[in-house]
Design an enzyme around this catalytic site. Structure first.
Site, PDB file in Angstrom:
ATOM      1  N   ALA A  74       0.942  -0.948  -0.417  1.00 54.99           N
ATOM      2  CA  ALA A  74      -0.539   0.505  -0.294  1.00 54.99           C
ATOM      3  C   ALA A  74       0.960   1.652   0.141  1.00 54.99           C
ATOM      4  CB  ALA A  74      -1.413   0.469   1.282  1.00 54.99           C
ATOM      5  N   GLY A 119       0.598  -5.422  -0.092  1.00 54.34           N
ATOM      6  CA  GLY A 119      -0.037  -5.852  -0.703  1.00 54.34           C
ATOM      7  C   GLY A 119       0.453  -6.241  -1.132  1.00 54.34           C
ATOM      8  N   GLU A 122       0.517  -9.737  -1.383  1.00 53.75           N
ATOM      9  CA  GLU A 122      -0.850 -10.402  -1.048  1.00 53.75           C
ATOM     10  C   GLU A 122      -1.284  -9.508  -2.931  1.00 53.75           C
ATOM     11  OE1 GLU A 122      -3.052  -8.715   2.668  1.00 53.75           O
ATOM     12  OE2 GLU A 122      -2.678  -7.651   1.806  1.00 53.75           O
ATOM     13  N   GLU A 142       2.475  -6.232   7.655  1.00 55.22           N
ATOM     14  CA  GLU A 142       1.197  -5.254   8.037  1.00 55.22           C
ATOM     15  C   GLU A 142       1.326  -4.301   9.962  1.00 55.22           C
ATOM     16  OE1 GLU A 142       0.398  -6.636   3.853  1.00 55.22           O
ATOM     17  OE2 GLU A 142       1.231  -7.298   5.866  1.00 55.22           O
TER      18      GLU A 142
END
Length: 268
Positions: A74, A119, A122, A142
């Site tokens: 992110a 992310g 992910e 995270e």
């Protein structure tokens, strides 16, 4: 690999290239190592919507235009500027990027080099297979910045490596270099540095030689059946089998086998 037929841009940060039946979804925000901003998340989701609707795409390969990173996760600078209300509104947009990749109906492969963190990892986990080169560094850090993996990581990682291993990796927020990531099953194919894209596209071409109807049905059965008890899972498989048993692809596949020739899949 076939001739590159077309290139489409989705917003400023995502490019889709076509290599015959294989589509390449390129993360293209190199100035910030593909950090996923709101605008980039929208573009990923839009690209996935277009790919999902394209029956000519048999395999999608997710790659990066940055030489030292797949995606660093992110965009925390953008996140830092958001009010609580803006963050709430941004959440479904962010989720749309990850679910867009996860729900692509055809087989998907991530080509990972350099950093694939948070992310970014992910997005790779949302693919069916991960090809990584020797420079890859992966992890879900995270909790080290006060959040949790929110792009599917808490659900996808344990499905790969088991609950306890996933807990250790998520709770410690540690990064894994390519050899350990491969040993623990966080990536599926480990290749020489600089060859992740080439090898992932080549794998895509091999997969795309098979029936597109069969590939999509097999993916559906794999995804829907995972985690079910065996009897229910076999019913999922039977439903997927019935969806292909009377298809044009099945008829062509059997005919080609008997005639000792390569099939020419109708894709229906």
């Amino acid at each position: 690999m076939g001739e590159e037929r077309s290139e489409s841009r989705f917003g400023e940060f995502v490019v889709v290239r076509r290599h015959g039946c294989v589509a390449e979804l390129v993360l293209d925000r190199p100035k910030v190592m593909n950090a996923v901003s709101t605008a980039m998340a929208v573009s990923i989701a839009e690209a996935c919507t277009a790919l999902a609707a394209d029956r000519d795409v048999r395999v999608t390969v997710v790659t990066s235009s940055h030489e030292r990173a797949f995606c660093v996760g992110a965009d925390l600078k953008e996140r830092n500027s958001l009010t609580d209300a803006e963050l709430v509104r941004q959440r479904p947009v962010a989720r749309g990027a990850y679910t867009g990749v996860l729900e692509l109906p055809m087989p998907t492969i991530a080509a990972v080099h350099g950093f694939a963190l948070g992310g970014g990892f992910e997005l790779a986990l949302s693919c069916d297979l991960i090809v990584a080169d020797g420079t890859a560094v992966v992890g879900l850090p995270e909790v080290s910045v006060g959040v949790i993996p929110g792009g599917g990581g808490t659900q996808l990682l344990p499905r790969r490596v088991g609950a306890a291993r996933a807990a250790e990796l998520i709770f410690t927020a540690r990064r894994l270099e390519a050899p350990e990531a491969s040993e623990l099953g966080l990536v599926d194919v480990l290749v020489e540095p600089g060859r992740d894209r080439e090898e992932a596209l080549a794998l895509g071409v091999r997969i795309a030689a098979n029936s597109p109807v069969g590939l999509r049905a097999a993916k559906r059965a794999l995804r829907l059946g995972h985690g079910l008890d065996l009897r229910t899972g076999l019913e999922v498989e039977d439903a997927a089998w019935r969806s292909v048993a009377f298809s044009g692809d099945r008829a062509e596949g059997v005919a080609a086998f008997n005639e000792k020739r390569k099939p020419e899949w109708p894709g229906e």
